[in-house]
Design a protein around this motif. Structure first.
Motif, short mmCIF file in Angstrom:
data_model
loop_
_atom_site.label_atom_id
_atom_site.label_comp_id
_atom_site.label_asym_id
_atom_site.label_seq_id
_atom_site.Cartn_x
_atom_site.Cartn_y
_atom_site.Cartn_z
N ILE A 137 0.84 -1.20 0.00
CA ILE A 137 0.00 0.00 0.00
C ILE A 137 0.87 1.24 0.00
CG2 ILE A 137 -1.57 1.36 1.44
CD1 ILE A 137 -2.89 -1.30 2.25
N MET A 138 1.90 1.26 0.83
CA MET A 138 2.82 2.39 0.87
C MET A 138 3.53 2.56 -0.47
SD MET A 138 4.56 1.66 4.59
CE MET A 138 3.76 2.04 6.14
N GLU A 139 4.03 1.46 -1.01
CA GLU A 139 4.80 1.53 -2.26
C GLU A 139 3.93 2.03 -3.41
OE1 GLU A 139 7.44 -1.38 -5.17
OE2 GLU A 139 6.26 -2.21 -3.53
N GLU A 140 2.72 1.50 -3.52
CA GLU A 140 1.83 1.89 -4.62
C GLU A 140 1.40 3.34 -4.51
OE1 GLU A 140 -1.23 -1.02 -4.47
OE2 GLU A 140 0.07 -2.63 -5.19
N ALA A 141 1.38 3.88 -3.30
CA ALA A 141 1.04 5.30 -3.11
C ALA A 141 2.19 6.22 -3.48
CB ALA A 141 0.61 5.55 -1.67
N LYS A 142 3.38 5.64 -3.75
CA LYS A 142 4.58 6.42 -4.10
C LYS A 142 4.93 7.41 -2.99
CE LYS A 142 4.25 5.97 -9.13
NZ LYS A 142 3.16 4.98 -9.14
N THR A 143 4.77 6.97 -1.76
CA THR A 143 5.19 7.79 -0.64
C THR A 143 6.70 7.98 -0.67
OG1 THR A 143 5.10 5.75 0.64
CG2 THR A 143 3.28 7.28 0.91
N ARG A 144 7.16 9.10 -0.14
CA ARG A 144 8.59 9.40 -0.16
C ARG A 144 9.35 8.57 0.85
NH1 ARG A 144 12.26 12.30 2.61
NH2 ARG A 144 10.78 13.07 4.16
N LEU A 145 8.74 8.34 2.00
CA LEU A 145 9.41 7.65 3.09
C LEU A 145 8.40 6.77 3.81
CD1 LEU A 145 11.83 7.31 5.10
CD2 LEU A 145 10.91 9.28 6.33
N ASN A 146 8.78 5.52 4.08
CA ASN A 146 7.91 4.58 4.78
C ASN A 146 8.62 4.09 6.04
OD1 ASN A 146 6.06 4.67 2.59
ND2 ASN A 146 7.35 3.21 1.50
N LEU A 147 7.94 4.18 7.17
CA LEU A 147 8.47 3.72 8.45
C LEU A 147 7.53 2.66 9.02
CD1 LEU A 147 9.33 7.21 10.01
CD2 LEU A 147 10.90 5.66 8.81
N MET A 148 8.09 1.54 9.46
CA MET A 148 7.28 0.46 10.02
C MET A 148 7.91 0.01 11.34
SD MET A 148 6.09 -3.14 8.27
CE MET A 148 4.82 -2.34 7.26
N PHE A 149 7.11 -0.01 12.41
CA PHE A 149 7.56 -0.41 13.73
C PHE A 149 6.71 -1.59 14.18
CE2 PHE A 149 8.22 4.14 13.22
CZ PHE A 149 9.58 4.27 13.50
N LEU A 150 7.34 -2.74 14.41
CA LEU A 150 6.62 -3.97 14.71
C LEU A 150 7.03 -4.48 16.09
CD1 LEU A 150 6.91 -5.75 11.25
CD2 LEU A 150 5.00 -4.39 12.11
#
Length: 602
Positions: A137-150
């Motif tokens: 979802i993040m990639e397809e939105a072409k976001t500049r920066l993606n952060l994931m905390f699990l």
């Protein structure tokens, strides 16, 4: 992205770290999805709800628009992800935080809901958030920066019901521009914690409020704090990388408005952005401008430029889509297959989770780079080409073949490539050949020509099949358009053969195989990669793409009970996709199954 655009987007991020005026927030948005699951039916947890509420509150203070869910139920997954997708725009900062139970199945990470009804591994995808889907979802939105905390590595209450017993979460192949922080190392588990927060989230909360600290430094300090407080028993883990710097608060130079450039007007940002793209030839740049500044002063110019670029792209791609490109072809002998020169390049292999008909064996999506061009068979190997091999070599491989009888597949003695149970000419693709037969053919061809003929690897095949596209099929996503580009299971076949498959909503004029090349080629001038027959490739079967090579080489090992074939054959819509994978024993022969060849380009 060129340097100037990167600087503009970075500047917008720095401003968001301070008290950002509403007039500037359009320059770049920060969007967060925060989930905390505590109230599980079995093995409830103490802290995830507290963790999620604290993270959500902190992020709101830092300028994030937050979507917050606590004790998520299965029916809420789809609408939650739809909302997250709808909030994201090109150039934004996207963040996902999760606290609760987490588990891996066949190398894919899942975050189960509190009402998850899981009795076996097969139930997990239906009752969980798929981490790969959030990344897509993040990639397809072409976001500049993606952060994931699990913070999702607590002991898994479902593991005892599984065939495999891997603990914790699996490593993730993070896309470019993405950082993924795990509460502990892949394959390890972490305690829920005795305080108000889990140990990982406690240190994360402390670090994200430190002014002027880059995100990488924040995560390093989280690692140090958790490792110290756990006596070395728990060590957070990070995957991925980003270009440039990101700060939750302020910048490396300071935290004031003057340091962050808050004095610049929104109009100034728009002008700077426009100046950075106005001479671009990328449609994505002008779409990004229109998304960020829907009422911007350069809107008419952007729309006109976007329209001209789109029309030019359609005009240039139409001949390729129709197979009219002047392909560089060659043939090594009179009886040899015609080859097309396919350029080197990179592509994203596999299917996104929302692709209709796709499965987890087609994931995770990953980048593959083919460093050298290839000479790929323009068509599937024909019956005539295979007959020339048999006549010249004396090869025998005609014991039996699986054919459709009534409503099932039957391994019928007497059926073979010579008589597969339906009429063929020498221009049809050869069928009823197993993996060993295909290997024998390429070995004969290599000996005859002195060229290194072989079967394609899985990744080479998908690269060739996609032809530079990222849609589910090389003509787009609509299966109803298949009959212009591929011989598939359609209305005619459904009426005559009565297969228990879904039929394409079109008619292509063929019930079984079609002569090769009767349908439009893809952009590489290759025909029938989708439809007509499934095609054997070199690889051993694997459950998914975890650990898949990124250089185009096949996945092989000594114990290889099944080999892969690709392309869908004359099957239904779910099978006729570029990402679809299937496999069977190397000795398996079928009316649906043939092959294609490749060799190094000259």
């Amino acid at each position: 992205m060129n340097t100037l655009r990167w600087l503009i987007l970075t500047c917008c991020t720095l401003i968001a770290g301070c008290a950002l005026p509403a007039s500037l927030s359009a320059a770049e948005q920060r969007v967060a999805l925060v989930v905390g699951n505590s109230a599980y039916r079995s093995s409830p947890l103490r802290n995830p709800g507290n963790d999620a509420r604290a993270i959500a509150a902190k992020l709101r203070k830092l300028g994030f628009a937050v979507i917050e869910r606590e004790n998520l139920q299965t029916r809420q997954i789809a609408p939650m992800l739809r909302e997250f997708r709808s909030r994201l725009r090109a150039g934004d900062v996207a963040l996902f935080f999760y606290a609760g139970h987490g588990l891996q199945v066949r190398g894919i990470n899942y975050l189960p809901t509190v009402d998850a009804d899981i009795t076996s591994e097969d139930d997990v995808p239906l009752n969980s958030i798929n981490v790969s889907q959030v990344l897509e979802i993040m990639e397809e939105a072409k976001t500049r920066l993606n952060l994931m905390f699990l913070d999702a590595c607590r002991n898994n209450p479902f593991t005892r019901r599984f065939r495999s017993a891997a603990g914790g979460l699996a490593r993730v192949d993070a896309p470019s521009g993405t950082l993924i922080s795990f509460a502990t190392r892949p394959g390890s588990v972490a305690a829920d914690g005795d305080g108000e927060h889990g140990l990982y989230t406690y240190h994360l909360l402390r670090q994200i409020e430190v002014a002027g600290q880059p995100i990488e430094q924040s995560l390093k300090r989280v690692v140090a704090g958790v490792r110290k407080d756990s006596g070395g028993q728990q060590e957070p883990w990070m995957e991925g990388s980003i270009d440039g710097d990101f700060f939750f608060v302020g910048t490396s130079a300071g935290t004031g408005a003057a340091d962050s450039g808050a004095g610049q007007s929104a109009a100034g940002f728009e002008i700077s952005f426009w100046d950075s793209i106005k001479n671009s030839d990328s449609v994505d740049d002008f779409r990004a401008y229109l998304e960020k500044f829907p009422q911007g002063q350069f809107r008419p110019l952007a729309e006109g430029r976007l329209r001209r670029l789109t029309q030019a792209a359609a005009s240039s791609s139409a001949p390729a889509a129709a197979g009219e490109r002047a392909a560089a072809t060659l043939r090594d002998c009179a009886d040899c297959p015609e080859l097309v020169l396919v350029p080197a390049g990179s592509f994203l292999m596999g299917a996104p989770t929302r692709e209709a008909g796709s499965g987890d064996n087609e994931r995770p999506r990953h980048t593959v780079t083919l460093a050298r061009p290839l000479a790929v068979g323009r068509f599937e190997i024909t019956r005539g080409e295979y007959a020339a091999f048999v006549q010249a070599s004396g090869y025998r491989g005609e014991a039996a073949c699986h054919v459709w009888v009534g409503n099932e597949w039957v391994n019928q003695v007497g059926r073979s490539w010579r008589d597969p149970g339906f009429r063929q000419t020498d221009d049809h693709p050869v069928v009823c050949v197993n993996w060993h037969d295909a290997r024998a053919y390429v070995a004969w061809l290599a000996m005859k020509t002195g060229k290194a003929y072989r079967l394609l690897s899985e990744s080479e095949w998908e690269y060739a099949a996609r032809g530079g596209t990222r849609t589910s099929r090389y003509w787009g996503d609509d299966p109803a358009l298949a009959c212009e580009y591929a011989n598939v299971h359609d209305g005619d076949a459904q009426e005559q053969r009565r297969f228990n498959w879904e039929a394409h909503d079109c008619r292509d004029g063929f019930v079984e195989t079609a002569p090769v090349g009767r349908f439009k080629a893809n952009a590489f001038a290759l025909h029938d990669l989708l439809g007509n027959v499934w095609e054997w490739v070199q690889d051993c079967q694997s459950v998914n793409y975890i650990g898949a090579p990124g250089d185009g080489s096949p996945r092989e090992h000594d114990n290889c009970p099944q080999r892969v074939y690709r392309g869908g054959g004359w099957s239904g819509p779910a099978s006729v996709r570029a990402a679809v994978r299937n496999s069977n024993a190397a000795g398996y022969r079928s009316q649906l199954l043939g092959f294609r060849v490749v060799r190094p380009a000259p």
